[in-house]
Design a protein around this motif. Structure first.
Motif, PDB file in Angstrom:
ATOM      1  N   LYS A   1       0.933  -1.329  -0.028  1.00 55.59           N
ATOM      2  CA  LYS A   1       0.014   0.226   0.022  1.00 55.59           C
ATOM      3  C   LYS A   1       0.789   1.153  -0.021  1.00 55.59           C
ATOM      4  N   ARG A   2       2.003   1.178   0.558  1.00 59.17           N
ATOM      5  CA  ARG A   2       3.134   2.247   0.627  1.00 59.17           C
ATOM      6  C   ARG A   2       3.544   2.684  -0.974  1.00 59.17           C
ATOM      7  N   LEU A   3       3.880   1.247  -1.467  1.00 55.84           N
ATOM      8  CA  LEU A   3       4.378   1.395  -2.917  1.00 55.84           C
ATOM      9  C   LEU A   3       3.307   2.221  -3.550  1.00 55.84           C
ATOM     10  N   VAL A   4       2.086   2.081  -3.444  1.00 55.42           N
ATOM     11  CA  VAL A   4       0.808   2.606  -4.296  1.00 55.42           C
ATOM     12  C   VAL A   4       0.886   4.222  -3.754  1.00 55.42           C
TER      13      VAL A   4
ATOM     14  N   LYS B   1       6.772   3.464 -10.164  1.00 55.54           N
ATOM     15  CA  LYS B   1       6.488   2.917 -11.409  1.00 55.54           C
ATOM     16  C   LYS B   1       6.435   1.271 -11.029  1.00 55.54           C
ATOM     17  N   GLY B   2       7.450   0.633 -10.612  1.00 58.50           N
ATOM     18  CA  GLY B   2       7.436  -0.674 -10.438  1.00 58.50           C
ATOM     19  C   GLY B   2       8.289  -0.945  -9.278  1.00 58.50           C
TER      20      GLY B   2
ATOM     21  N   HIS C   1      -0.077  -8.858  -5.454  1.00 63.75           N
ATOM     22  CA  HIS C   1      -0.081  -8.821  -6.779  1.00 63.75           C
ATOM     23  C   HIS C   1      -1.172  -7.804  -7.297  1.00 63.75           C
ATOM     24  N   ASN C   2      -2.396  -7.931  -6.702  1.00 59.37           N
ATOM     25  CA  ASN C   2      -3.501  -7.172  -6.932  1.00 59.37           C
ATOM     26  C   ASN C   2      -3.358  -5.869  -6.438  1.00 59.37           C
ATOM     27  N   ILE C   3      -2.996  -5.643  -5.306  1.00 56.84           N
ATOM     28  CA  ILE C   3      -2.843  -4.352  -4.986  1.00 56.84           C
ATOM     29  C   ILE C   3      -1.940  -3.521  -5.820  1.00 56.84           C
ATOM     30  N   LEU C   4      -1.012  -4.121  -6.262  1.00 56.60           N
ATOM     31  CA  LEU C   4       0.120  -3.182  -6.926  1.00 56.60           C
ATOM     32  C   LEU C   4      -0.454  -3.611  -8.473  1.00 56.60           C
ATOM     33  N   LEU C   5      -0.799  -4.152  -9.202  1.00 58.74           N
ATOM     34  CA  LEU C   5      -1.300  -4.330 -10.125  1.00 58.74           C
ATOM     35  C   LEU C   5      -2.443  -3.295 -10.749  1.00 58.74           C
ATOM     36  N   GLU C   6      -3.397  -3.525  -9.794  1.00 57.65           N
ATOM     37  CA  GLU C   6      -4.601  -2.838 -10.198  1.00 57.65           C
ATOM     38  C   GLU C   6      -4.313  -1.184  -9.868  1.00 57.65           C
TER      39      GLU C   6
ATOM     40  N   ASN D   1      -1.621  -0.048 -11.326  1.00 61.51           N
ATOM     41  CA  ASN D   1      -0.711   0.231 -12.533  1.00 61.51           C
ATOM     42  C   ASN D   1       0.835  -0.035 -12.263  1.00 61.51           C
ATOM     43  N   ILE D   2       1.349  -0.583 -10.925  1.00 63.12           N
ATOM     44  CA  ILE D   2       2.681  -0.822 -10.653  1.00 63.12           C
ATOM     45  C   ILE D   2       3.048  -2.203 -11.128  1.00 63.12           C
ATOM     46  N   TRP D   3       4.041  -2.241 -12.083  1.00 63.94           N
ATOM     47  CA  TRP D   3       4.703  -3.457 -12.585  1.00 63.94           C
ATOM     48  C   TRP D   3       5.468  -4.149 -11.736  1.00 63.94           C
ATOM     49  N   ILE D   4       5.434  -5.605 -11.894  1.00 61.93           N
ATOM     50  CA  ILE D   4       6.207  -6.218 -10.810  1.00 61.93           C
ATOM     51  C   ILE D   4       7.269  -7.109 -11.519  1.00 61.93           C
ATOM     52  N   ALA D   5       8.561  -6.932 -11.173  1.00 62.88           N
ATOM     53  CA  ALA D   5       9.753  -7.765 -11.710  1.00 62.88           C
ATOM     54  C   ALA D   5      10.116  -8.654 -10.788  1.00 62.88           C
ATOM     55  N   GLU D   6      10.060  -9.891 -11.222  1.00 69.00           N
ATOM     56  CA  GLU D   6      10.398 -11.055 -10.374  1.00 69.00           C
ATOM     57  C   GLU D   6      11.912 -11.879 -10.871  1.00 69.00           C
ATOM     58  N   ASN D   7      12.319 -12.705  -9.831  1.00 67.36           N
ATOM     59  CA  ASN D   7      13.530 -13.302 -10.288  1.00 67.36           C
ATOM     60  C   ASN D   7      14.428 -12.537 -10.803  1.00 67.36           C
ATOM     61  N   ILE D   8      14.865 -11.341 -10.085  1.00 69.63           N
ATOM     62  CA  ILE D   8      16.230 -10.792 -10.487  1.00 69.63           C
ATOM     63  C   ILE D   8      17.252 -11.428  -9.773  1.00 69.63           C
ATOM     64  N   ASN D   9      18.335 -11.177 -10.407  1.00 72.14           N
ATOM     65  CA  ASN D   9      19.565 -11.836  -9.906  1.00 72.14           C
ATOM     66  C   ASN D   9      20.380 -10.683  -9.129  1.00 72.14           C
ATOM     67  N   SER D  10      20.123 -10.738  -7.822  1.00 68.98           N
ATOM     68  CA  SER D  10      20.743  -9.514  -7.259  1.00 68.98           C
ATOM     69  C   SER D  10      21.620  -9.751  -6.147  1.00 68.98           C
TER      70      SER D  10
END
Length: 194
Positions: free
Chosen positions: A120-123, A128-129, A146-151, A153-162
């Motif tokens: 909710k804070r990200l919203v 952006k994402g 997923h629903n909170i962010l995507l509804e 308009n915040i994209w989600i990148a998963e499995n990043i190699n950090s």
């Protein structure tokens, strides 16, 4: 200019999310050149989800290129349920250390995920994402985050190699998908120091 690649390699040995289709990169011999076909889930490897993943209108192809580029805030955390009070930039990268399990079955089990309050804070901060080094921003078997962010308009990148790569708090981030009319896309994710 120093770039840091945050993308896992996709090959025929990649471990997919349980029950996702198997990845197949197949070499075809055509005359005097190499031609390959490629079959996988759009959620395999380092990828990005759009709102259409949960039946909202926006697909990957509906985003402008600059939607996937921005100043990042890196949150290094060992929390199981992620929350943070750090100042947030355009893109938030969550670095939990979970990348060290990439390629192993435990990568998909008992991983860190976002709290509802943090989502909710990200919203509210109009990011952006958000990018994370786990297979999901949600607890396994759930889709609340997923629903909170995507509804919103915040994209989600998963499995990043950090793992072991992000030492600074801010970078300029690039999370570039193909221009595909679908809910997700593999991406080339990278950052540069600023």
């Amino acid at each position: 200019m120093t770039f840091i690649d945050l993308t896992h390699i996709i090959d025929n040995d990649i471990k997919e999310f349980p029950e996702d289709p198997k990845t197949e990169i197949k070499r075809l011999n055509i005359d005097d050149c190499v031609l390959s076909s490629y079959s996988t889930s759009l959620h395999t490897g380092t990828h990005i989800d759009s709102p259409f993943h949960y039946f909202y209108d926006k697909k990957i192809s509906d985003y402008s290129v600059d939607s996937f580029i921005g100043i990042t805030t890196v949150i290094n955390t060992s929390q199981k349920i992620i929350n943070s009070t750090e100042n947030l930039e355009e893109i938030v990268i969550i670095n939990t250390g979970n990348s060290k399990y990439w390629g192993k079955d435990e990568y998909f089990m008992d991983y860190p995920y976002l709290s509802i309050d943090f989502a909710k804070r990200l919203v509210s901060e109009n990011v952006k994402g958000v990018a994370i080094d786990t297979c999901s921003v949600d607890k396994i078997g759930e889709n609340k985050i997923h629903n909170i962010l995507l509804e919103n308009n915040i994209w989600i990148a998963e499995n990043i190699n950090s793992y072991g790569k992000l030492n600074d708090k801010k970078y300029k981030g690039y999370f570039i998908p193909i221009k595909i009319k679908a809910e997700a896309s593999q991406i080339r994710a990278f950052v540069k120091r600023i």
